[in-house]
Write a protein that holds these residues in place. Structure first.
Motif, PDB file in Angstrom:
ATOM      1  N   ARG A 124       9.997  29.134  27.261  1.00  0.00           N
ATOM      2  CA  ARG A 124      10.772  28.301  26.332  1.00  0.00           C
ATOM      3  C   ARG A 124      10.774  28.901  24.925  1.00  0.00           C
ATOM      4  NH1 ARG A 124       9.256  22.843  23.578  1.00  0.00           N
ATOM      5  NH2 ARG A 124      11.240  22.418  22.583  1.00  0.00           N
ATOM      6  N   TYR A 166      11.641  23.724  31.734  1.00  0.00           N
ATOM      7  CA  TYR A 166      10.959  22.589  32.356  1.00  0.00           C
ATOM      8  C   TYR A 166      11.618  22.105  33.652  1.00  0.00           C
ATOM      9  CZ  TYR A 166       8.084  22.383  28.216  1.00  0.00           C
ATOM     10  OH  TYR A 166       7.197  22.700  27.231  1.00  0.00           O
ATOM     11  N   SER A 199       5.819  27.380  28.831  1.00  0.00           N
ATOM     12  CA  SER A 199       5.847  27.283  27.360  1.00  0.00           C
ATOM     13  C   SER A 199       6.267  28.609  26.739  1.00  0.00           C
ATOM     14  CB  SER A 199       4.480  26.867  26.829  1.00  0.00           C
ATOM     15  OG  SER A 199       4.133  25.619  27.364  1.00  0.00           O
ATOM     16  N   ILE A 240       3.729  15.038  30.209  1.00  0.00           N
ATOM     17  CA  ILE A 240       4.615  16.147  29.810  1.00  0.00           C
ATOM     18  C   ILE A 240       6.070  15.769  30.089  1.00  0.00           C
ATOM     19  CG2 ILE A 240       5.258  18.551  30.288  1.00  0.00           C
ATOM     20  CD1 ILE A 240       2.289  19.029  31.031  1.00  0.00           C
ATOM     21  N   PHE A 248       2.059  25.968  33.342  1.00  0.00           N
ATOM     22  CA  PHE A 248       2.485  25.322  32.103  1.00  0.00           C
ATOM     23  C   PHE A 248       2.517  26.326  30.945  1.00  0.00           C
ATOM     24  CE2 PHE A 248       1.742  22.761  28.242  1.00  0.00           C
ATOM     25  CZ  PHE A 248       2.912  22.012  28.291  1.00  0.00           C
TER      26      PHE A 248
END
Lengths: 143, 78
Positions: free
Chosen positions: A52, A19, A49, A119, A45
């Motif tokens: 991550r 992020y 994701s 977010i 995004f």
């Protein structure tokens, strides 16, 4: 360092790696070359994701294989107390963020600015959650 | 409010019980080795139930494991 502290560190690192660049990228605003304003941030995004999840997955696997079973005991009362404290702290951050995003930002911003702010506050709450976990284990470590 | 701190004799009691390890003590009362280490170092105060369990393992009264050290507070001038 206990197994749970390692997991908390892993979660913090995954959050920072995924992020950090995302928010730096979206902070500069949409570029003039973007004909579909929703497609670019949505794709970004999704990519963040996935990154991550990959970091977390690989990290969990590494830590699990590197720690014998006796180093991964079930939660005890101190672990639960730390978890409770960290979630309480994260809850206040999340509530403050959601009030800002849901009640104030609609009067001044629109679209992806609001989405990214939401977010951001969710990520901030998660950082506080894992940060308090790490800090608590560090403070209580005897040596 | 009365000021004070909790001290404990777990290290001594472990030594007197055949140099019992922190891991073994933890296993017998359902706590992790790290939690026993934190209790011993005075960095975590266990629940009353865990405190009683520790005393039970060493077969001593609770007061022999944990002590409440009262700090002297200066009297306020009236």
């Amino acid at each position: 360092m206990s197994y749970r502290e390692k997991i908390a560190w892993l979660s913090l690192i995954a959050m920072a790696v995924a992020y950090g660049p995302y928010f730096m990228f979206v902070a500069r605003g949409p570029g003039p070359w973007e004909p579909l304003p929703h497609l670019h941030p949505l794709g970004l995004f999704a990519l963040v994701s996935i990154v991550r999840m990959l970091i977390l997955g690989a990290g969990y696997l590494y830590l699990r294989l590197g720690s014998p079973r006796e180093e991964r005991p079930p939660l005890d009362e101190r672990d639960r107390a730390i978890e409770h404290r960290s979630l309480s702290a994260a809850y206040y951050v999340l509530i403050a963020g959601m009030i800002l995003v849901g009640c104030l930002m609609p009067f001044s911003s629109t679209g992806w600015t609001i989405v990214n702010a939401a977010i951001f506050w969710i990520v901030a709450a998660e950082v506080v959650h894992y940060g308090v976990v790490v800090a608590s284990y560090r403070v209580q470590a005897s040596s | 409010m009365m000021q004070g701190s909790i001290s404990n004799r777990i290290r001594t009691l472990r030594f007197m019980n055949g140099e019992m390890s922190q891991a073994e003590l933890g296993q017998r009362i359902g706590l992790t080795r790290q939690t026993i280490a934190a209790i011993e170092a005075g960095k975590y105060s266990p629940s009353l139930e865990a405190a009683f369990r520790i005393a039970q393992v060493f077969n001593v009264p609770l007061g022999e494991v944990f002590q409440w050290d009262v700090k002297a507070t200066p009297l306020k001038a009236s």
